[in-house]
Design a protein around this motif. Structure first.
Motif, PDB file in Angstrom:
ATOM      1  N   ASP A 152      -1.806 -10.007   7.165  1.00  0.00           N
ATOM      2  CA  ASP A 152      -0.557  -9.280   7.385  1.00  0.00           C
ATOM      3  C   ASP A 152      -0.345  -9.187   8.900  1.00  0.00           C
ATOM      4  O   ASP A 152      -0.857  -8.286   9.561  1.00  0.00           O
ATOM      5  CB  ASP A 152      -0.664  -7.892   6.750  1.00  0.00           C
ATOM      6  N   ARG A 163      -4.453 -14.679  13.646  1.00  0.00           N
ATOM      7  CA  ARG A 163      -4.463 -13.221  13.837  1.00  0.00           C
ATOM      8  C   ARG A 163      -4.812 -12.822  15.268  1.00  0.00           C
ATOM      9  O   ARG A 163      -4.282 -11.836  15.798  1.00  0.00           O
ATOM     10  CB  ARG A 163      -5.411 -12.553  12.849  1.00  0.00           C
ATOM     11  N   TYR A 172       7.759  -9.071   5.362  1.00  0.00           N
ATOM     12  CA  TYR A 172       6.455  -9.352   5.947  1.00  0.00           C
ATOM     13  C   TYR A 172       6.491 -10.641   6.766  1.00  0.00           C
ATOM     14  O   TYR A 172       7.328 -11.520   6.548  1.00  0.00           O
ATOM     15  CB  TYR A 172       5.401  -9.525   4.840  1.00  0.00           C
ATOM     16  N   GLN A 206       6.836   2.630   8.872  1.00  0.00           N
ATOM     17  CA  GLN A 206       7.283   1.306   9.306  1.00  0.00           C
ATOM     18  C   GLN A 206       7.983   0.617   8.128  1.00  0.00           C
ATOM     19  O   GLN A 206       7.451  -0.291   7.499  1.00  0.00           O
ATOM     20  CB  GLN A 206       6.106   0.486   9.816  1.00  0.00           C
ATOM     21  N   ASN A 226       0.660  -3.425  14.734  1.00  0.00           N
ATOM     22  CA  ASN A 226       1.430  -2.202  14.531  1.00  0.00           C
ATOM     23  C   ASN A 226       0.816  -1.430  13.373  1.00  0.00           C
ATOM     24  O   ASN A 226       0.900  -1.855  12.222  1.00  0.00           O
ATOM     25  CB  ASN A 226       2.896  -2.540  14.241  1.00  0.00           C
ATOM     26  N   PHE A 227       0.202  -0.287  13.704  1.00  0.00           N
ATOM     27  CA  PHE A 227      -0.470   0.524  12.697  1.00  0.00           C
ATOM     28  C   PHE A 227       0.288   1.815  12.397  1.00  0.00           C
ATOM     29  O   PHE A 227      -0.236   2.720  11.755  1.00  0.00           O
ATOM     30  CB  PHE A 227      -1.894   0.868  13.164  1.00  0.00           C
ATOM     31  N   LYS A 231       0.828  -1.202   0.000  1.00  0.00           N
ATOM     32  CA  LYS A 231       0.000   0.000   0.000  1.00  0.00           C
ATOM     33  C   LYS A 231       0.864   1.253   0.000  1.00  0.00           C
ATOM     34  O   LYS A 231       2.059   1.208   0.268  1.00  0.00           O
ATOM     35  CB  LYS A 231      -0.934  -0.007   1.200  1.00  0.00           C
ATOM     36  N   ARG A 281       0.697  -5.888  10.708  1.00  0.00           N
ATOM     37  CA  ARG A 281      -0.302  -4.829  10.809  1.00  0.00           C
ATOM     38  C   ARG A 281      -1.429  -5.174  11.786  1.00  0.00           C
ATOM     39  O   ARG A 281      -2.248  -4.324  12.104  1.00  0.00           O
ATOM     40  CB  ARG A 281      -0.875  -4.516   9.434  1.00  0.00           C
ATOM     41  N   GLU A 282      -1.478  -6.390  12.262  1.00  0.00           N
ATOM     42  CA  GLU A 282      -2.448  -6.725  13.300  1.00  0.00           C
ATOM     43  C   GLU A 282      -2.111  -6.048  14.619  1.00  0.00           C
ATOM     44  O   GLU A 282      -2.981  -5.829  15.458  1.00  0.00           O
ATOM     45  CB  GLU A 282      -2.518  -8.243  13.498  1.00  0.00           C
ATOM     46  N   GLU A 315       2.937   4.720  11.069  1.00  0.00           N
ATOM     47  CA  GLU A 315       3.481   5.151   9.796  1.00  0.00           C
ATOM     48  C   GLU A 315       4.995   4.996   9.811  1.00  0.00           C
ATOM     49  O   GLU A 315       5.613   4.783  10.853  1.00  0.00           O
ATOM     50  CB  GLU A 315       3.098   6.609   9.521  1.00  0.00           C
ATOM     51  N   ASP A 327       3.166   1.976   2.745  1.00  0.00           N
ATOM     52  CA  ASP A 327       4.305   1.079   2.908  1.00  0.00           C
ATOM     53  C   ASP A 327       5.576   1.566   2.237  1.00  0.00           C
ATOM     54  O   ASP A 327       6.569   0.826   2.190  1.00  0.00           O
ATOM     55  CB  ASP A 327       3.950  -0.319   2.369  1.00  0.00           C
ATOM     56  N   ARG A 375       8.467  -0.913   2.909  1.00  0.00           N
ATOM     57  CA  ARG A 375       8.181  -2.112   3.704  1.00  0.00           C
ATOM     58  C   ARG A 375       8.078  -3.282   2.733  1.00  0.00           C
ATOM     59  O   ARG A 375       7.046  -3.557   2.140  1.00  0.00           O
ATOM     60  CB  ARG A 375       6.886  -1.959   4.512  1.00  0.00           C
TER      61      ARG A 375
END
Length: 257
Positions: free
Chosen positions: A188, A228, A220, A199, A194-195, A153, A191-192, A197, A156, A217
């Motif tokens: 992912d 999750r 992964y 990163q 750590n949200f 995205k 991202r579960e 920016e 990323d 990024r």
């Protein structure tokens, strides 16, 4: 279970720069390593036998190219290498450790380079998606860690507007992630938990760019959807100098026994 994924520019030089010393403080249960740049028989005992870990390797046929490894504190039930297609198996791009109820893989996707064209990279993505679809039919959970050689995205990578025609952020490459995190059903894991920016896990210029962000990024940890709920922490260690990638560190709080 703490899992670390790390792309190194040569395993032996990473160890010489302190990789195994750092792992003693990282408290990892599994470490997925990519881009060994050496065959197993070429590595000295100090690299082959890290203290506190069982180490398993999968070589590329070419000299000084690719290769993956997985280090485990617990002796796995089984080790699997390759994914039964030549681009992966001849280039040493996948190794998996099986534990009682979860399998953990280390994967290195191809870059567009002297060995692989963009078409080769897209073919690898398709073959890996086919493998993910097969795993969903199995009665166990999976975590795959590694360098996917692409950002998904716009969040990323830095300066994403300027990178839309750059390999690693092409629409056809990003469509792979849409399929993997969409119809195929993988998650992912990072991202579960750590949200944040910025990163980023890779920088074109490893020194100056880390200070100025300008990163991507590309690394992964992905997991089957049942896992999750057990992702409790995810972070990056960008201070390492074992290569031009950060370590991806994810904590899974579940009992696999």
């Amino acid at each position: 279970m703490r899992i670390i994924s790390l792309h190194v520019n040569g395993l032996q030089q990473a160890v010489e720069k302190g990789l195994y010393a750092w792992l003693k403080t990282a408290d990892a249960d599994v470490v997925a390593i990519q881009n060994l740049k050496a065959k197993e028989y070429q590595l000295p005992d100090a690299v082959l036998y890290p203290e506190g870990f069982n180490a398993y390797f999968f070589d590329a046929e070419a000299e000084g190219y690719s290769g993956v490894a997985i280090l485990t504190k617990e002796v796995p039930k089984a080790i699997m290498t390759g994914l039964a297609f030549p681009q992966c198996d001849m280039q040493g791009r996948f190794i998996q450790a099986d534990f009682p109820h979860v399998s953990v893989g280390s994967v290195l996707f191809p870059a567009v380079d002297e060995y692989n064209s963009l078409e080769d990279k897209l073919a690898f993505q398709k073959a890996f998606l086919d493998h993910l679809n097969k795993t969903r039919r199995k009665r166990r959970e999976f975590i795959f860690c590694g360098n996917f050689e692409a950002a998904h995205k716009t969040v990323d990578l830095d300066n994403w507007q300027e990178q839309q025609s750059t390999p690693g952020f092409l629409p056809e490459e990003r469509a792979f992630f849409d399929q993997m995190f969409g119809p195929v059903g993988y998650v992912d894991a990072f991202r579960e938990a750590n949200f944040g920016e910025n990163q980023y896990t890779w920088w074109p210029d490893a020194d100056s760019a880390r200070r100025n962000q300008n990163g991507w990024r590309k690394d992964y940890q992905i997991c089957t959807p049942s896992i999750r709920q057990f992702v409790v922490d995810a972070k990056l260690d960008t201070s390492l100098r074992f290569g031009d990638h950060a370590a991806v560190m994810v904590e899974y709080e579940f009992d696999e026994d």
